[in-house]
Design an enzyme around this catalytic site. Structure first.
Site, short mmCIF file in Angstrom:
data_model
loop_
_atom_site.label_atom_id
_atom_site.label_comp_id
_atom_site.label_asym_id
_atom_site.label_seq_id
_atom_site.Cartn_x
_atom_site.Cartn_y
_atom_site.Cartn_z
N ARG A 195 0.83 -1.20 0.00
CA ARG A 195 0.00 0.00 0.00
C ARG A 195 0.87 1.26 0.00
NH1 ARG A 195 -4.89 1.51 4.22
NH2 ARG A 195 -5.29 3.62 3.47
N HIS A 218 -16.58 3.60 -4.87
CA HIS A 218 -15.69 4.75 -4.69
C HIS A 218 -15.84 5.78 -5.82
CE1 HIS A 218 -12.81 2.64 -1.61
NE2 HIS A 218 -14.10 2.53 -1.29
N TYR A 256 -14.38 10.22 -2.13
CA TYR A 256 -13.35 9.89 -3.12
C TYR A 256 -13.46 10.77 -4.37
CZ TYR A 256 -11.96 5.77 -0.45
OH TYR A 256 -11.48 4.93 0.52
N ASN A 312 -10.52 -4.48 -1.52
CA ASN A 312 -10.44 -3.39 -2.48
C ASN A 312 -9.52 -3.70 -3.65
OD1 ASN A 312 -12.13 -1.25 -1.74
ND2 ASN A 312 -10.81 -0.74 0.00
N CYS A 316 -19.10 -1.87 0.57
CA CYS A 316 -18.27 -0.74 0.96
C CYS A 316 -19.05 0.04 2.02
CB CYS A 316 -18.01 0.14 -0.26
SG CYS A 316 -17.12 1.66 0.10
C1 G6P Z 1 -12.98 3.62 3.39
C2 G6P Z 1 -13.25 2.75 2.20
C3 G6P Z 1 -12.64 1.39 2.38
C4 G6P Z 1 -11.19 1.51 2.71
C5 G6P Z 1 -10.98 2.35 3.95
C6 G6P Z 1 -9.51 2.63 4.19
O1 G6P Z 1 -13.81 3.31 4.41
O2 G6P Z 1 -14.60 2.59 1.92
O3 G6P Z 1 -12.85 0.68 1.19
O4 G6P Z 1 -10.62 0.24 2.91
O5 G6P Z 1 -11.62 3.57 3.84
O6 G6P Z 1 -9.26 2.96 5.51
P1 G6P Z 1 -7.81 2.94 6.14
O7 G6P Z 1 -7.98 3.18 7.58
O8 G6P Z 1 -7.20 1.62 5.79
O9 G6P Z 1 -7.05 4.06 5.46
MN MN Z 2 -14.80 1.13 0.26
#
Ligand code: G6P
Ligand code: MN
Ligand code: MN
Length: 433
Positions: free
Chosen positions: A93, A199, A253, A147, A169
């Site tokens: 990531r 998203h 997003y 994702n 989601c």
């Molecule tokens: C949002 C999205 C998710 C994503 C998450 C990331 O809720 O809908 O799909 O995984 O944010 O969160 P994080 O804490 O991993 O940055």
């Molecule tokens: Mn999501």
């Protein structure tokens, strides 16, 4: 018996799903939960399983919980399988966020180049999982959080034998919650239409008990009443003119697409200071797991709300509940279009309100796309199709086309260098390339 298998069970999010299952146990009576992870996740999944046991005991329940690294064994007699995996972990990531920025592009885990590489790494693994599900527990519903959730769900529905796959989601759920908050009513009374892709979904037409409140909501979505944004996304806010003239509610997003320069500038400042969301999440995870280890902890800790996916279990458990009980209520999921949006093919996966029955989600038809975003949605879907094709084939030309087709890239002079660096950085996780 009613059995839930959580793939990626060592995720720091798992206590949420345990909490959600316990909360609904009277209507969704799981008797067994199996947490599945891989060798690298062994330590985490053990901690989670111990915490889960304490949570269950505290709730005076007797659901049987265990963990395993043996996916195929875990899947035996499963009724529901949730998937929440991160191929390559947070290191991957971090690369997804950093490399695009170093080339001057948005660096984000599900949008732009980062999202494409995440899809490339994930598609082969998820196809294997879906094939195993189909072979071992063909009756099970597979609920996918992995994702990029929309793209992964479409890849599975088109390229795996298992057809009982639903993508989810927490964004639509939170958009509806936040509309309810702004209108000062209970979310259960609110209906909100969702149009588009995971998203990249817009809200339209807010109703309270059947009466249209779109004008009212639009008026209130000014600087004092900002729309919901999860912890992982910078919030720059929307101007009144955008909301009023579009007559659509953007999701957080969308800032990457409709405020690209400002988002890039903000991301760039963080990048220069060596900050990425991946790094922040690594820190947060460390903290969470040290909290989870505490034998005195018997419930989901508040700190989990600092993750962007907070409350995803609400979405997962409500969905499983409606599938199990044939509730026929409306929930927003990622599923096949099947004519709901006129301009898109039947086999395209969209994010849409559906009536959830025991046979799966039935989309509530939208008709034609709103003219203001028709081009953007069609472009995003065309882009997603290229990502899936390349993610399956490992064909370089298709990968190049996917990169160039992404609205956050679209820069011929810089596409090849970006693509090549990202492929090279991920080679270990890209067996298809
Ligand atoms: C949002 C999205 C998710 C994503 C998450 C990331 O809720 O809908 O799909 O995984 O944010 O969160 P994080 O804490 O991993 O940055
Ligand atoms: Mn999501
Ligand atoms: Mn059963």
């Amino acid at each position: 018996t009613l059995k839930l298998v959580v793939i990626g069970g060592g995720s720091s999010y798992t206590p949420e799903i345990i909490e959600g299952v316990l909360k609904r146990h009277h209507q969704l009576p799981f008797t067994e939960i199996v947490l599945v992870d891989i060798e690298e996740g062994k330590e985490k999944v053990t901690i989670i399983a111990e915490l889960a046991k304490r949570m269950i005991k505290e709730a005076r329940n007797n659901i049987n919980v265990c963990w395993t690294l043996d996916l195929e064994h875990a899947l035996q007699d499963a009724d529901f399988v949730t998937t929440q995996i991160r191929v390559g972990g947070l290191d991957a990531r971090e690369r997804d966020e950093r490399i695009p920025l170093s080339h001057g592009f948005i660096g984000q885990e599900t949008n732009g180049a980062g999202g494409i590489l995440k899809a490339f790494r994930t598609i082969p693994v998820m196809i294997q999982i879906a094939e195993a599900v189909h072979r071992i527990c063909p009756q099970a519903w597979m609920i996918n959080f992995t994702n990029p959730a929309g793209i992964i769900t479409e890849a599975l529905l088109q390229h795996s034998p298992h057809k009982k796959v639903i993508g989810v989601c927490n964004i639509p759920y939170h958009m509806k919650q936040s509309a309810a908050e702004i209108l000062e009513v209970d979310a259960a009374q609110v209906s909100l239409e969702f149009i588009g892709l995971n998203h990249f979904v817009f809200g339209r037409c807010v109703q309270i008990n059947g009466i249209d409140y779109t004008e009212e909501l639009t008026k209130k979505l000014d600087d004092n009443h900002v729309t919901y944004s999860p912890a992982n996304i910078i919030q720059l806010d929307w101007s009144q003119s955008f909301i009023r003239n579009m007559k659509l509610i953007p999701n957080p997003y969308h800032q990457y697409y409709y405020q690209t320069r400002d988002m890039l500038a903000t991301e760039w400042r963080a990048y220069e200071n060596g900050e990425t969301r991946a790094k922040a999440v690594k820190q947060l995870e460390k903290q969470l797991f040290s909290i989870y280890k505490d034998p005195a902890l018997t419930k989901k800790p508040e700190q989990l709300e600092e993750r962007g996916g907070a409350f995803y279990s609400e979405v997962a458990c409500r969905l499983m509940d409606s599938l199990y009980n044939n509730r026929k209520d409306i929930q927003t999921v990622n599923t096949l279009n099947n004519g709901a949006i006129k301009e898109l093919p039947d086999n395209a996966v969209i994010e849409i309100n559906c009536k959830i029955t025991k046979n799966g989600p039935n989309p509530v038809a939208i008709g034609s796309l709103p003219a203001a975003v028709k081009g953007d949605i069609l472009q995003m879907k065309a882009f997603e199709e290229l990502v899936i094709a390349a993610g399956i084939s490992g064909n370089y030309q298709q990968a190049y086309q996917a990169f160039l087709a992404n609205p956050l890239i679209k820069d011929e002079k810089r596409t090849k260098a970006l693509l090549d660096e990202m492929l090279a950085a991920n080679l270990k996780e890209l067996p298809q390339f």
